[in-house]
Motif scaffolding. Sequence first.
Motif, short mmCIF file in Angstrom:
data_model
loop_
_atom_site.label_atom_id
_atom_site.label_comp_id
_atom_site.label_asym_id
_atom_site.label_seq_id
_atom_site.Cartn_x
_atom_site.Cartn_y
_atom_site.Cartn_z
N THR A 169 42.03 27.58 34.14
CA THR A 169 41.47 28.34 35.25
C THR A 169 40.80 29.60 34.69
OG1 THR A 169 43.12 27.53 36.82
CG2 THR A 169 41.98 29.58 37.38
N LEU A 170 39.59 29.89 35.13
CA LEU A 170 38.88 31.06 34.64
C LEU A 170 39.62 32.34 35.03
CD1 LEU A 170 36.61 28.89 34.35
CD2 LEU A 170 35.00 30.65 35.11
N ASN A 171 39.71 33.26 34.08
CA ASN A 171 40.26 34.57 34.41
C ASN A 171 39.17 35.45 34.99
OD1 ASN A 171 38.77 35.74 32.25
ND2 ASN A 171 40.43 35.30 30.80
N SER A 172 39.52 36.66 35.37
CA SER A 172 38.56 37.53 36.06
C SER A 172 37.37 37.88 35.17
CB SER A 172 39.26 38.81 36.54
OG SER A 172 39.83 39.50 35.46
N GLU A 173 37.61 38.09 33.89
CA GLU A 173 36.52 38.42 32.98
C GLU A 173 35.57 37.24 32.83
OE1 GLU A 173 35.85 39.89 28.34
OE2 GLU A 173 37.85 39.94 29.24
N GLN A 174 36.13 36.04 32.73
CA GLN A 174 35.29 34.85 32.62
C GLN A 174 34.50 34.60 33.90
OE1 GLN A 174 38.57 32.35 31.53
NE2 GLN A 174 38.02 32.34 29.34
N ARG A 175 35.12 34.88 35.03
CA ARG A 175 34.40 34.75 36.30
C ARG A 175 33.20 35.69 36.34
NH1 ARG A 175 36.23 33.22 41.15
NH2 ARG A 175 34.08 33.74 41.68
N ALA A 176 33.39 36.91 35.86
CA ALA A 176 32.29 37.87 35.84
C ALA A 176 31.18 37.40 34.90
CB ALA A 176 32.81 39.24 35.41
N THR A 177 31.57 36.83 33.76
CA THR A 177 30.58 36.29 32.83
C THR A 177 29.81 35.14 33.47
OG1 THR A 177 31.94 36.90 30.92
CG2 THR A 177 30.25 35.23 30.56
N LEU A 178 30.51 34.29 34.19
CA LEU A 178 29.86 33.17 34.88
C LEU A 178 28.87 33.68 35.92
CD1 LEU A 178 29.56 30.18 35.66
CD2 LEU A 178 31.60 30.45 37.10
#
Length: 329
Positions: free
Chosen positions: A117-126
């Motif tokens: 599951t994407l973490n918050s930082e990865q979500r922002a990168t996405l």
Amino acid sequence: MLETTRDRELALITGRWGAPSDLRSAALTWFTEAGLSEDKVMDANIHPLLQHAAEVTHGQEHADAVPDVDREQLDEYRPPTQIADRRLEGTDVEPHDGASIMVRVINNRIDPKRVLTLNSEQRATLDRAIEILETTIPDLSRDALSYLQMFALTDRPNMVGETWMEYPGLVLFGPAAFETPKVLAESLFHEALHSKTVWLERGMKTLLEEATSGEQDEDDKPIQVPWRREEDGSVSQWSTVRTFDAFYVYAHLTVSAAAVWEAERLDKDLDQWRRICFRAAYLSNQLRNNPKCADIGSERHQVVGWLDDIRAQPFDLSPAGQEQLTRAA
């Protein structure tokens, strides 16, 4: 004459090989013969497992059997409108819909690795990666991403992005893809184009007729790929069909990379554009002039010619690079 990056972007979604309606209409018979509806085909809304089942119906063999799942659940799957919402979650849930069924299939295949599951930082990168695509190549990225049904982050450390060609519409990423928004934007676009290539080839009416009745050796990999290395350090070798599929992607990337560079004019973006233009030109030269590529099919050769008229050309070549673009064996 195509004078701007925007001209090239629009050219890639125009005509027999580019316009979405033309591409999907050409593939319609292939899909309907496998039991899929015209509406789903024209919307490019087909679950990756249904894509896989359609290939089996057409007699294409795969190492993975079609999973024993409720086809109705797959038929009912609709990809979310927002690209970011097409991500698969790595939580342990009982498979009950098209997304969670796909997670189970992925986990079984890559075990002991898992979908994350994407973490918050990865979500922002996405979110930022999608924004880059929407601002630099809005029409071209919208078209390519329409073939992306779902994507997953996995814990495979040495992978950036990967498309399993038997499951068009599914993309897997490794953590490295989330290094920067630009890396992820390019990988999203790159992998979505692999799925689009599958649709393109399913609409090539003479492709199977011109094939050598299964006589082509899939282990024959005559094309050297100078920018890739195997684990033992040797230069990678590709089959002629894989070379075509890669050229299709890289020709498009010459346009997206140009648009990214034009947005900020950063040296590192110029370097990436230069690399991509060289790779597209190298693969084109192999497809046009290497005798081993003569039998990829007349329609594939038509696509090569079409893309050669659109893609950005190589620049700032070293003598060694120029030599590689004139050698075809």
